[in-house]
Write a protein that holds these residues in place. Structure first.
Motif, PDB file in Angstrom:
ATOM      1  N   ASP A  10       0.829  -1.203   0.000  1.00 49.48           N
ATOM      2  CA  ASP A  10       0.000   0.000   0.000  1.00 49.48           C
ATOM      3  C   ASP A  10       0.864   1.253   0.000  1.00 49.48           C
ATOM      4  O   ASP A  10       0.570   2.238  -0.698  1.00 49.48           O
ATOM      5  CB  ASP A  10      -0.927   0.012   1.221  1.00 49.48           C
ATOM      6  N   LEU A  11       1.940   1.246   0.789  1.00 47.31           N
ATOM      7  CA  LEU A  11       2.834   2.397   0.820  1.00 47.31           C
ATOM      8  C   LEU A  11       3.541   2.583  -0.522  1.00 47.31           C
ATOM      9  O   LEU A  11       3.704   3.710  -1.003  1.00 47.31           O
ATOM     10  CB  LEU A  11       3.884   2.230   1.928  1.00 47.31           C
ATOM     11  N   GLY A  12       3.961   1.455  -1.119  1.00 46.17           N
ATOM     12  CA  GLY A  12       4.656   1.543  -2.400  1.00 46.17           C
ATOM     13  C   GLY A  12       3.814   2.170  -3.485  1.00 46.17           C
ATOM     14  O   GLY A  12       4.326   2.881  -4.356  1.00 46.17           O
ATOM     15  N   LEU A  13       2.519   1.952  -3.416  1.00 46.98           N
ATOM     16  CA  LEU A  13       1.630   2.529  -4.428  1.00 46.98           C
ATOM     17  C   LEU A  13       1.549   4.039  -4.329  1.00 46.98           C
ATOM     18  O   LEU A  13       1.089   4.708  -5.260  1.00 46.98           O
ATOM     19  CB  LEU A  13       0.224   1.929  -4.292  1.00 46.98           C
ATOM     20  N   LEU A  14       2.004   4.603  -3.198  1.00 43.06           N
ATOM     21  CA  LEU A  14       1.976   6.056  -3.029  1.00 43.06           C
ATOM     22  C   LEU A  14       3.197   6.734  -3.640  1.00 43.06           C
ATOM     23  O   LEU A  14       3.223   7.959  -3.766  1.00 43.06           O
ATOM     24  CB  LEU A  14       1.903   6.405  -1.539  1.00 43.06           C
ATOM     25  N   ALA A  15       4.210   5.949  -4.003  1.00 44.12           N
ATOM     26  CA  ALA A  15       5.423   6.538  -4.573  1.00 44.12           C
ATOM     27  C   ALA A  15       5.110   7.207  -5.906  1.00 44.12           C
ATOM     28  O   ALA A  15       4.333   6.677  -6.702  1.00 44.12           O
ATOM     29  CB  ALA A  15       6.490   5.456  -4.779  1.00 44.12           C
ATOM     30  N   PRO A  16       5.699   8.376  -6.187  1.00 47.33           N
ATOM     31  CA  PRO A  16       5.409   9.077  -7.446  1.00 47.33           C
ATOM     32  C   PRO A  16       5.648   8.241  -8.680  1.00 47.33           C
ATOM     33  O   PRO A  16       4.932   8.358  -9.670  1.00 47.33           O
ATOM     34  CB  PRO A  16       6.368  10.284  -7.395  1.00 47.33           C
ATOM     35  N   GLY A  29       2.095   8.413 -10.642  1.00 46.43           N
ATOM     36  CA  GLY A  29       2.096   9.319 -11.770  1.00 46.43           C
ATOM     37  C   GLY A  29       2.126   8.607 -13.095  1.00 46.43           C
ATOM     38  O   GLY A  29       1.097   8.432 -13.758  1.00 46.43           O
ATOM     39  N   LEU A  30       3.296   8.163 -13.481  1.00 46.61           N
ATOM     40  CA  LEU A  30       3.487   7.553 -14.788  1.00 46.61           C
ATOM     41  C   LEU A  30       2.644   6.290 -14.961  1.00 46.61           C
ATOM     42  O   LEU A  30       2.039   6.075 -16.018  1.00 46.61           O
ATOM     43  CB  LEU A  30       4.972   7.238 -14.974  1.00 46.61           C
ATOM     44  N   ARG A  31       2.600   5.461 -13.961  1.00 48.86           N
ATOM     45  CA  ARG A  31       1.878   4.193 -14.079  1.00 48.86           C
ATOM     46  C   ARG A  31       0.395   4.420 -14.355  1.00 48.86           C
ATOM     47  O   ARG A  31      -0.204   3.757 -15.213  1.00 48.86           O
ATOM     48  CB  ARG A  31       2.069   3.377 -12.805  1.00 48.86           C
ATOM     49  N   GLU A  32      -0.223   5.346 -13.649  1.00 49.64           N
ATOM     50  CA  GLU A  32      -1.642   5.608 -13.860  1.00 49.64           C
ATOM     51  C   GLU A  32      -1.908   6.226 -15.228  1.00 49.64           C
ATOM     52  O   GLU A  32      -2.873   5.869 -15.905  1.00 49.64           O
ATOM     53  CB  GLU A  32      -2.173   6.526 -12.758  1.00 49.64           C
ATOM     54  N   ALA A  45       5.899  18.530 -19.076  1.00 45.53           N
ATOM     55  CA  ALA A  45       7.265  18.598 -19.608  1.00 45.53           C
ATOM     56  C   ALA A  45       8.310  18.516 -18.520  1.00 45.53           C
ATOM     57  O   ALA A  45       9.435  18.090 -18.752  1.00 45.53           O
ATOM     58  CB  ALA A  45       7.457  19.879 -20.416  1.00 45.53           C
ATOM     59  N   GLU A  46       7.947  18.917 -17.289  1.00 44.82           N
ATOM     60  CA  GLU A  46       8.934  18.899 -16.215  1.00 44.82           C
ATOM     61  C   GLU A  46       8.942  17.600 -15.448  1.00 44.82           C
ATOM     62  O   GLU A  46       9.610  17.478 -14.429  1.00 44.82           O
ATOM     63  CB  GLU A  46       8.662  20.051 -15.227  1.00 44.82           C
ATOM     64  N   THR A  47       8.155  16.602 -15.918  1.00 47.06           N
ATOM     65  CA  THR A  47       8.103  15.322 -15.204  1.00 47.06           C
ATOM     66  C   THR A  47       9.508  14.787 -14.989  1.00 47.06           C
ATOM     67  O   THR A  47      10.326  14.746 -15.897  1.00 47.06           O
ATOM     68  CB  THR A  47       7.283  14.283 -15.997  1.00 47.06           C
ATOM     69  N   SER A  48       9.787  14.361 -13.790  1.00 43.05           N
ATOM     70  CA  SER A  48      11.103  13.810 -13.468  1.00 43.05           C
ATOM     71  C   SER A  48      10.922  12.569 -12.625  1.00 43.05           C
ATOM     72  O   SER A  48      10.880  12.619 -11.406  1.00 43.05           O
ATOM     73  CB  SER A  48      11.939  14.845 -12.689  1.00 43.05           C
ATOM     74  N   GLU A  49      10.774  11.430 -13.288  1.00 40.77           N
ATOM     75  CA  GLU A  49      10.649  10.170 -12.547  1.00 40.77           C
ATOM     76  C   GLU A  49      11.989   9.843 -11.906  1.00 40.77           C
ATOM     77  O   GLU A  49      13.051  10.028 -12.515  1.00 40.77           O
ATOM     78  CB  GLU A  49      10.242   9.043 -13.489  1.00 40.77           C
ATOM     79  N   PRO A  50      11.970   9.362 -10.661  1.00 42.08           N
ATOM     80  CA  PRO A  50      13.228   9.072  -9.969  1.00 42.08           C
ATOM     81  C   PRO A  50      14.013   7.960 -10.637  1.00 42.08           C
ATOM     82  O   PRO A  50      13.529   6.847 -10.742  1.00 42.08           O
ATOM     83  CB  PRO A  50      12.769   8.667  -8.558  1.00 42.08           C
ATOM     84  N   GLN A  51      15.191   8.293 -11.142  1.00 45.05           N
ATOM     85  CA  GLN A  51      16.083   7.291 -11.707  1.00 45.05           C
ATOM     86  C   GLN A  51      17.441   7.507 -11.069  1.00 45.05           C
ATOM     87  O   GLN A  51      18.110   8.499 -11.360  1.00 45.05           O
ATOM     88  CB  GLN A  51      16.173   7.408 -13.227  1.00 45.05           C
ATOM     89  N   SER A  52      17.840   6.624 -10.185  1.00 48.84           N
ATOM     90  CA  SER A  52      19.079   6.807  -9.462  1.00 48.84           C
ATOM     91  C   SER A  52      20.254   6.763 -10.412  1.00 48.84           C
ATOM     92  O   SER A  52      20.317   5.970 -11.324  1.00 48.84           O
ATOM     93  CB  SER A  52      19.235   5.724  -8.383  1.00 48.84           C
TER      94      SER A  52
END
Length: 257
Positions: free
Chosen positions: A75-81, A85-88, A249-256
């Motif tokens: 449930d917590l993981g589903l709250l991650a951006p 965001g992108l997944r939905e 355009a400013e979307t920034s998905e976390p990519q380490s």
């Protein structure tokens, strides 16, 4: 994937995280003894902390005495951006692709030196699939990975090229060959694999862009690409453009890294 290689710190938090980190794709069910060993903790300490994690819902205990990741972590993981965001936004396009092709469809981002699979719709063919939602696979052996690697920073490409592990007999392990493939990915705007991750499985993928920046990859796994590659690439590109138009355009998905 191996368990933790570094000893956990002295704090309760670090030891609890070490227990949670003991789980991976190959270790989804663990006994208390296995948990303690993989987290490098004394058995009494692991027993006490596991009890607290079960009480909170981070872990669950099965009837046969094994422990699994609990629903509350999911449930917590589903709250991650990266999920919400992108997944939905991409979900309707993945369903359209699946409905049109009946192939397994993937949505993925780069996480360090690996591909992180955000979503997957499983096709009804007999093609072997090793990915699951939340799993990580090598960048160099998957079509979505090659797309993301081609658009990754130079230091990421250099590190990947220096450690090309063989997964099947067809995995590309020659740096020069992979470099040429990545150049074609940039030129043709799509990537392919032929049995490089799983025998009997081919894949094709395209980039998803937010503005001009590649933020994710959209791919499919099929038995063969001999006759259908142009059709599959076209379908993927239409879907990827649709997803991209819905991303700011400013979307920034976390990519380490």
């Amino acid at each position: 994937m191996a368990g933790n290689t570094a000893r956990p710190g002295a704090s309760v938090t670090s030891r609890s995280l070490a227990l949670l980190g003991a789980f991976d794709d190959e270790h989804r069910r663990l006994t208390l003894t296995e948990l303690a060993a993989r987290a490098d903790l004394p058995l009494p300490t692991a027993h006490r902390l596991v009890g607290e994690l079960v009480g909170w819902g981070a872990l669950s205990r099965t009837r046969d005495g094994h422990y699994v990741v609990g629903r509350r972590l999911w449930d917590l993981g589903l709250l991650a951006p990266v999920q919400t965001g992108l997944r939905e936004l991409a979900s309707p396009y993945l369903h359209d692709l699946y409905g049109a092709t009946l192939a397994t469809v993937h949505l993925a981002v780069r996480d360090g030196l690996e591909v992180l699979y955000l979503d997957r719709l499983r096709g009804n063919t007999s093609v072997p699939i090793v990915s699951t939602v939340g799993s990580r696979l090598p960048l160099h052996a998957t079509a979505v990975g090659k797309v993301l690697l081609a658009h990754a920073p130079p230091e990421v490409r250099q590190e990947v090229l220096g450690n090309l592990t063989r997964i099947t007999a067809y995995t590309i392990t020659q740096p020069g060959t992979l470099q040429r493939q990545l150049a074609r990915v940039l030129r043709d705007d799509h990537a392919t694999t032929v049995e490089e991750m799983s025998p009997g499985a081919c894949s094709v993928a395209v980039p998803i862009r937010s503005g001009t920046r590649v933020v994710a990859a959209l791919g499919m796994v099929v038995p063969s690409l001999k006759n259908d590659r142009p059709r599959l690439v076209a379908a993927l590109q239409v879907a990827a453009r649709g997803i991209g138009r819905r991303l700011p355009a400013e979307t920034s998905e976390p990519q380490s890294r």
